[in-house]
Design a protein around this motif. Sequence first.
Motif, PDB file in Angstrom:
ATOM      1  N   THR A 106       0.847  -1.191   0.000  1.00 17.24           N
ATOM      2  CA  THR A 106       0.000   0.000   0.000  1.00 17.24           C
ATOM      3  C   THR A 106       0.882   1.240   0.000  1.00 17.24           C
ATOM      4  O   THR A 106       2.095   1.149  -0.148  1.00 17.24           O
ATOM      5  N   GLY A 107       0.281   2.414   0.154  1.00 20.18           N
ATOM      6  CA  GLY A 107       1.061   3.647   0.178  1.00 20.18           C
ATOM      7  C   GLY A 107       1.121   4.338  -1.173  1.00 20.18           C
ATOM      8  O   GLY A 107       0.468   3.944  -2.140  1.00 20.18           O
ATOM      9  N   CYS A 108       1.956   5.370  -1.253  1.00 19.10           N
ATOM     10  CA  CYS A 108       1.982   6.257  -2.426  1.00 19.10           C
ATOM     11  C   CYS A 108       2.425   5.557  -3.702  1.00 19.10           C
ATOM     12  O   CYS A 108       1.861   5.781  -4.775  1.00 19.10           O
ATOM     13  N   TYR A 109       3.464   4.720  -3.628  1.00 15.76           N
ATOM     14  CA  TYR A 109       3.930   4.030  -4.822  1.00 15.76           C
ATOM     15  C   TYR A 109       2.867   3.060  -5.321  1.00 15.76           C
ATOM     16  O   TYR A 109       2.651   2.924  -6.536  1.00 15.76           O
ATOM     17  N   ALA A 110       2.179   2.397  -4.414  1.00 20.10           N
ATOM     18  CA  ALA A 110       1.103   1.482  -4.794  1.00 20.10           C
ATOM     19  C   ALA A 110      -0.039   2.239  -5.474  1.00 20.10           C
ATOM     20  O   ALA A 110      -0.676   1.724  -6.402  1.00 20.10           O
ATOM     21  N   GLN A 111      -0.310   3.460  -5.032  1.00 16.92           N
ATOM     22  CA  GLN A 111      -1.372   4.266  -5.625  1.00 16.92           C
ATOM     23  C   GLN A 111      -0.996   4.741  -7.021  1.00 16.92           C
ATOM     24  O   GLN A 111      -1.800   4.713  -7.943  1.00 16.92           O
ATOM     25  N   LEU A 112       0.264   5.172  -7.177  1.00 16.05           N
ATOM     26  CA  LEU A 112       0.695   5.765  -8.449  1.00 16.05           C
ATOM     27  C   LEU A 112       1.053   4.718  -9.499  1.00 16.05           C
ATOM     28  O   LEU A 112       0.894   4.952 -10.690  1.00 16.05           O
ATOM     29  N   PRO A 114       0.120   1.033  -9.559  1.00 17.92           N
ATOM     30  CA  PRO A 114      -0.460  -0.241  -9.122  1.00 17.92           C
ATOM     31  C   PRO A 114      -0.185  -1.401 -10.071  1.00 17.92           C
ATOM     32  O   PRO A 114      -0.010  -2.539  -9.629  1.00 17.92           O
ATOM     33  N   GLU A 115      -0.147  -1.125 -11.373  1.00 17.84           N
ATOM     34  CA  GLU A 115       0.104  -2.193 -12.339  1.00 17.84           C
ATOM     35  C   GLU A 115       1.509  -2.762 -12.166  1.00 17.84           C
ATOM     36  O   GLU A 115       1.708  -3.985 -12.166  1.00 17.84           O
ATOM     37  N   LYS A 116       2.488  -1.872 -12.022  1.00 14.38           N
ATOM     38  CA  LYS A 116       3.869  -2.321 -11.830  1.00 14.38           C
ATOM     39  C   LYS A 116       3.998  -3.140 -10.549  1.00 14.38           C
ATOM     40  O   LYS A 116       4.645  -4.178 -10.530  1.00 14.38           O
ATOM     41  N   VAL A 117       3.372  -2.642  -9.500  1.00 13.76           N
ATOM     42  CA  VAL A 117       3.473  -3.324  -8.207  1.00 13.76           C
ATOM     43  C   VAL A 117       2.807  -4.694  -8.268  1.00 13.76           C
ATOM     44  O   VAL A 117       3.346  -5.691  -7.778  1.00 13.76           O
ATOM     45  N   SER A 118       1.641  -4.775  -8.884  1.00 13.30           N
ATOM     46  CA  SER A 118       0.903  -6.043  -8.916  1.00 13.30           C
ATOM     47  C   SER A 118       1.610  -7.109  -9.748  1.00 13.30           C
ATOM     48  O   SER A 118       1.357  -8.309  -9.567  1.00 13.30           O
ATOM     49  N   LYS A 119       2.508  -6.672 -10.653  1.00 10.67           N
ATOM     50  CA  LYS A 119       3.224  -7.637 -11.495  1.00 10.67           C
ATOM     51  C   LYS A 119       4.498  -8.159 -10.840  1.00 10.67           C
ATOM     52  O   LYS A 119       5.167  -9.037 -11.392  1.00 10.67           O
ATOM     53  N   ILE A 120       4.856  -7.622  -9.683  1.00 12.56           N
ATOM     54  CA  ILE A 120       6.020  -8.131  -8.964  1.00 12.56           C
ATOM     55  C   ILE A 120       5.687  -9.496  -8.388  1.00 12.56           C
ATOM     56  O   ILE A 120       4.669  -9.671  -7.706  1.00 12.56           O
ATOM     57  N   LEU A 125      -1.763  -8.483  -2.858  1.00 14.30           N
ATOM     58  CA  LEU A 125      -2.804  -7.462  -2.720  1.00 14.30           C
ATOM     59  C   LEU A 125      -2.180  -6.081  -2.790  1.00 14.30           C
ATOM     60  O   LEU A 125      -1.204  -5.793  -2.098  1.00 14.30           O
ATOM     61  N   VAL A 126      -2.754  -5.230  -3.645  1.00  9.17           N
ATOM     62  CA  VAL A 126      -2.299  -3.845  -3.796  1.00  9.17           C
ATOM     63  C   VAL A 126      -3.446  -2.931  -3.397  1.00  9.17           C
ATOM     64  O   VAL A 126      -4.527  -2.984  -3.986  1.00  9.17           O
ATOM     65  N   LEU A 127      -3.208  -2.092  -2.387  1.00  3.61           N
ATOM     66  CA  LEU A 127      -4.239  -1.180  -1.904  1.00  3.61           C
ATOM     67  C   LEU A 127      -3.820   0.265  -2.125  1.00  3.61           C
ATOM     68  O   LEU A 127      -2.727   0.670  -1.732  1.00  3.61           O
ATOM     69  N   GLY A 128      -4.700   1.041  -2.744  1.00  3.23           N
ATOM     70  CA  GLY A 128      -4.438   2.455  -2.964  1.00  3.23           C
ATOM     71  C   GLY A 128      -4.704   3.274  -1.712  1.00  3.23           C
ATOM     72  O   GLY A 128      -5.097   2.753  -0.658  1.00  3.23           O
ATOM     73  N   SER A 129      -4.521   4.581  -1.836  1.00  2.00           N
ATOM     74  CA  SER A 129      -4.637   5.477  -0.680  1.00  2.00           C
ATOM     75  C   SER A 129      -6.047   5.521  -0.106  1.00  2.00           C
ATOM     76  O   SER A 129      -6.233   5.723   1.092  1.00  2.00           O
ATOM     77  N   ASN A 130      -7.047   5.356  -0.952  1.00  2.00           N
ATOM     78  CA  ASN A 130      -8.433   5.390  -0.488  1.00  2.00           C
ATOM     79  C   ASN A 130      -8.829   4.084   0.189  1.00  2.00           C
ATOM     80  O   ASN A 130      -9.668   4.068   1.083  1.00  2.00           O
TER      81      ASN A 130
END
Length: 466
Positions: A106-112, A114-120, A125-130
Amino acid sequence: MLCFLLAYSYLCAHKIIHLIIYMIASSEFQGKRAKYFTLGCKLNFSETSTFGKMLGEMGVRTAEKDEPADICLINTCSVTEVADHKCRQAIHRLVRENPDAFVVVTGCYAQLEPEKVSKIDGVDLVLGSNEKADLVQFLSEEWAKGTTHQHFSVKTKDIKSFAPSCSRGNRTRYFLKVQDGCDYFCTYCTIPYARGFSRNPSISSLVTQAEEASREGGKEIVLTGVNIGDFGKTTGERFIDLVKALDGVEGISRYRISSLEPDLLSDELIDYCAKSRAFMPHYHIPLQSGSDTVLKLMHRHYDRQLFADKIQRIKEMMADAFIGVDVMVGCRGETPECFEETYEFLDSLDVTQLHVFPYSERPGTSALSIPYVVSDADKKERSRRLLELSDRKTIAFYQKFIGREAEVLFEKATRGRAMHGFTKNYIRVELKPSEAREEYDNQLINVHLGDFNHDKTALKAMLNNG
């Protein structure tokens, strides 16, 4: 009447659903082990600590250093490209060290990104700021699905939730989240896209959290947020009124304000803090540049004269105040002449410490349209010069207090190691191992301030025996 009953029924059902989810999750996660990793600001550390507390209440315990975890939570930062890189490194390392863990990012990098993070590989689970406000719900829903899931708000305006946070984690100090998001849109910054617009809880709810921290034994609270001085956008209240309300909470001996924009640091606030019971003579104020030309390019909301006036006002009211300053070097448009203006301006100010960081190109920011680009070599040299200036100012500030008496809030130390703590005006002190005691942890103790320690990062503390 019917509409009211339907609405009431919906709200009750909504709460019941969340309660059921929580109860199921509590059973499912009982005895599980978790590891937490946080990058970035004090706000992130505060949020991570709260996530840990929430999971702890469900029976999840923090894994030991060399113990494999069942859950890994990474709270990310994206203030620079270096921060992005560190986030990816942290994710890869935790996945490698905990191959069977359910990994949440989660956090700022996950929000900005998310596609890159989810492919790692290994991320579940990837959670945005909201969405991180509902971490427990998402975690319990996705735990058994076996595929990577993303939950995030695409548009800045859709990031509206506020996740309350008042926790200390492994620290003595508590961190109270009083605000989130930012409306400023400085040309170099992605924070509004990562965290949304400015929003805040009510003063009464924050006072309640501070009172709870006091009941838990907390003595110092740091107020955290993205743009704290903007407090009140949601509730129609004022930051100064929050400060006054918190000042009245019994048991809390110290408050520190993590960062305040200079244009939002009012004379009224400075004057109140100077005479307040518990707000410390300690300020952290972002300058970013001492050149008016660069400040305009950055779309900052002040000029250098306003900043200088605020420093002067603080020192007039609190001569011993510690003042930290954020400075960015090498941003687009910062010519050698502009940098020299910044250096000379900072040299002239009665400030204590500089937090220096090099400008990093952020995709989607309007700064990319500014034509003058500073080389990496020049950024490095400018950073070096400002860090040397910072060291000189900090040492000079510390030297003024050698030989004085001071009240220090000590923090827990490893057995056999020196114990550290801070004075009211944020001077770091060191108590030698032979005098350190476990019972000093989280205690306010009067000491005599001696000379510098071996690496000049603290003043030696001598106990006043009697």
